[in-house]
Design a protein around this motif. Structure first.
Motif, short mmCIF file in Angstrom:
data_model
loop_
_atom_site.label_atom_id
_atom_site.label_comp_id
_atom_site.label_asym_id
_atom_site.label_seq_id
_atom_site.Cartn_x
_atom_site.Cartn_y
_atom_site.Cartn_z
N VAL A 49 0.80 -0.75 0.04
CA VAL A 49 0.04 -0.01 -0.21
C VAL A 49 0.57 1.32 0.15
CG1 VAL A 49 -1.36 1.28 1.60
CG2 VAL A 49 -1.86 -1.31 1.37
N GLY A 50 2.27 1.43 0.91
CA GLY A 50 2.50 2.18 0.92
C GLY A 50 3.10 2.64 0.04
N ILE A 51 3.99 1.47 -0.89
CA ILE A 51 4.44 1.34 -2.79
C ILE A 51 3.10 2.43 -3.61
CG2 ILE A 51 5.16 0.08 -4.44
CD1 ILE A 51 6.63 -1.02 -2.46
N GLY A 52 1.88 1.58 -3.71
CA GLY A 52 1.11 2.17 -4.14
C GLY A 52 0.63 3.61 -4.30
N ILE A 53 0.93 4.51 -2.58
CA ILE A 53 0.50 5.80 -2.86
C ILE A 53 1.95 6.91 -3.33
CG2 ILE A 53 0.63 7.31 -0.77
CD1 ILE A 53 -0.57 4.87 1.07
N SER A 60 1.02 10.21 -10.85
CA SER A 60 -0.53 12.31 -11.08
C SER A 60 0.82 12.77 -10.88
CB SER A 60 -0.83 12.03 -9.28
OG SER A 60 -0.52 12.25 -8.70
N TRP A 61 2.02 13.15 -10.24
CA TRP A 61 2.88 14.45 -10.69
C TRP A 61 3.13 14.24 -11.92
CZ3 TRP A 61 8.43 14.60 -10.65
CH2 TRP A 61 9.20 16.52 -10.92
N LEU A 62 3.30 12.89 -12.90
CA LEU A 62 3.95 13.51 -14.18
C LEU A 62 3.13 13.89 -15.07
CD1 LEU A 62 6.56 9.74 -13.74
CD2 LEU A 62 6.86 13.05 -13.86
N VAL A 63 2.11 12.41 -15.04
CA VAL A 63 0.74 13.34 -16.24
C VAL A 63 -0.79 13.60 -15.39
CG1 VAL A 63 1.63 11.12 -17.65
CG2 VAL A 63 -0.14 10.74 -15.53
N GLY A 64 -0.22 14.05 -13.99
CA GLY A 64 -1.21 14.76 -13.45
C GLY A 64 -2.98 13.96 -12.76
N GLY A 65 -3.68 14.52 -11.94
CA GLY A 65 -4.22 14.15 -10.67
C GLY A 65 -4.23 14.41 -9.74
N SER A 66 -5.21 14.23 -8.56
CA SER A 66 -4.13 14.26 -6.77
C SER A 66 -6.01 13.64 -6.65
CB SER A 66 -5.13 15.78 -6.87
OG SER A 66 -6.42 15.58 -7.52
N GLY A 67 -5.21 13.67 -5.48
CA GLY A 67 -6.51 12.52 -4.22
C GLY A 67 -5.33 11.98 -3.25
N LEU A 68 -5.88 11.10 -2.14
CA LEU A 68 -5.00 10.62 -1.28
C LEU A 68 -5.56 8.67 -2.08
CD1 LEU A 68 -2.74 8.71 0.24
CD2 LEU A 68 -4.60 9.59 2.40
N LEU A 69 -6.83 8.66 -2.13
CA LEU A 69 -7.39 7.59 -2.90
C LEU A 69 -7.29 7.28 -4.10
CD1 LEU A 69 -9.76 5.29 -1.34
CD2 LEU A 69 -11.26 6.46 -2.72
N GLN A 70 -6.89 8.26 -4.86
CA GLN A 70 -6.90 8.08 -6.19
C GLN A 70 -4.95 7.26 -6.29
OE1 GLN A 70 -7.25 11.27 -9.02
NE2 GLN A 70 -6.17 10.23 -10.69
N TYR A 71 -4.72 7.95 -5.38
CA TYR A 71 -3.04 8.05 -5.42
C TYR A 71 -2.85 6.52 -5.14
CZ TYR A 71 -1.78 12.98 -5.05
OH TYR A 71 -1.00 14.29 -5.29
N VAL A 72 -3.72 5.17 -4.20
CA VAL A 72 -3.43 3.95 -4.11
C VAL A 72 -4.14 3.59 -4.74
CG1 VAL A 72 -4.43 2.61 -2.03
CG2 VAL A 72 -3.38 5.61 -1.55
N VAL A 73 -5.29 3.64 -5.48
CA VAL A 73 -6.09 3.08 -6.57
C VAL A 73 -5.10 3.08 -7.68
CG1 VAL A 73 -7.90 2.88 -8.04
CG2 VAL A 73 -8.30 3.34 -6.00
N THR A 74 -4.69 4.32 -8.15
CA THR A 74 -3.85 4.22 -9.23
C THR A 74 -2.36 3.27 -8.98
OG1 THR A 74 -2.89 5.93 -8.87
CG2 THR A 74 -4.85 5.46 -10.60
N GLY A 75 -1.81 3.59 -8.48
CA GLY A 75 -0.45 3.34 -7.47
C GLY A 75 -0.56 1.17 -7.81
N LEU A 76 -1.52 1.14 -6.65
CA LEU A 76 -2.30 -0.73 -6.48
C LEU A 76 -2.18 -1.10 -7.96
CD1 LEU A 76 -3.84 -1.01 -2.86
CD2 LEU A 76 -1.22 -1.42 -3.58
N ALA A 77 -3.19 0.30 -8.35
CA ALA A 77 -3.93 -1.01 -10.12
C ALA A 77 -2.49 -0.75 -10.77
CB ALA A 77 -4.74 -0.44 -10.79
N GLY A 78 -1.64 0.09 -11.11
CA GLY A 78 -0.46 0.09 -12.08
C GLY A 78 0.38 -1.09 -11.67
N SER A 79 1.12 -0.88 -9.87
CA SER A 79 2.24 -2.25 -9.89
C SER A 79 1.39 -3.76 -10.45
CB SER A 79 1.88 -2.52 -8.08
OG SER A 79 0.76 -3.01 -7.86
N LEU A 80 -0.24 -3.87 -10.55
CA LEU A 80 0.21 -5.19 -10.93
C LEU A 80 0.56 -5.27 -12.40
CD1 LEU A 80 -3.82 -6.12 -9.27
CD2 LEU A 80 -1.23 -6.92 -9.11
N ILE A 81 -0.64 -3.96 -13.38
CA ILE A 81 -0.42 -3.85 -14.65
C ILE A 81 0.96 -3.23 -15.11
CG2 ILE A 81 -0.97 -2.26 -16.71
CD1 ILE A 81 -3.43 -1.83 -15.17
N GLY A 82 2.17 -2.86 -14.52
CA GLY A 82 3.00 -2.36 -14.60
C GLY A 82 3.79 -3.86 -14.68
N GLY A 83 3.74 -4.94 -13.74
CA GLY A 83 4.64 -5.85 -13.49
C GLY A 83 4.47 -6.79 -14.41
#
Length: 121
Positions: A49-53, A60-83
């Motif tokens: 979860v920390g890595i996801g945040i 979000s800093w590179l392509v835009g966006g905001s919000g802690l919940l959005q950070y967690v969701v995109t980070g966790l989904a991103g770790s699955l998709i990126g991996g």
């Protein structure tokens, strides 16, 4: 302190039966393997979860966006998709540090998630 009924004193409780469904039935059944749930490493989940945040914030800093919940969701989904994508295409990022490699992989995946969400939405 838990109350005990007089008729079941001293008898171990068996598994509970699921309540009978009323009305419509779902097309799928959800069951939880409690032994597997207790075997999960809580520290590993917290690290992920920390890595996801961090990855969601970087994406979000590179392509835009905001919000802690959005950070967690995109980070966790991103770790699955990126991996999945990096493994599928045989791409090695070249990091010697495992944590840095996981963050970079999750950030790449989170950027893909954010860009796909913008295209779809």
């Amino acid at each position: 302190m838990a109350k005990t009924s007089k008729r079941n004193q001293g008898k171990p409780r068996g598994p509970r039966k699921a309540p009978e469904p009323t009305g419509t039935r779902l097309p799928f059944r959800i069951s939880v393997d409690r032994e597997a749930l207790h075997a999960l490493d809580k520290r590993a989940i917290a690290v992920q979860v920390g890595i996801g945040i961090v990855a969601g914030w970087l994406a979000s800093w590179l392509v835009g966006g905001s919000g802690l919940l959005q950070y967690v969701v995109t980070g966790l989904a991103g770790s699955l998709i990126g991996g999945f994508l990096l493994e599928r295409f045989g791409i090695d990022l070249g990091f010697r540090n495992q944590t840095a490699s996981r963050i970079a992989t999750a950030t790449i995946g989170a950027m893909i998630v954010v860009l796909l969400a913008r295209i779809i939405g």
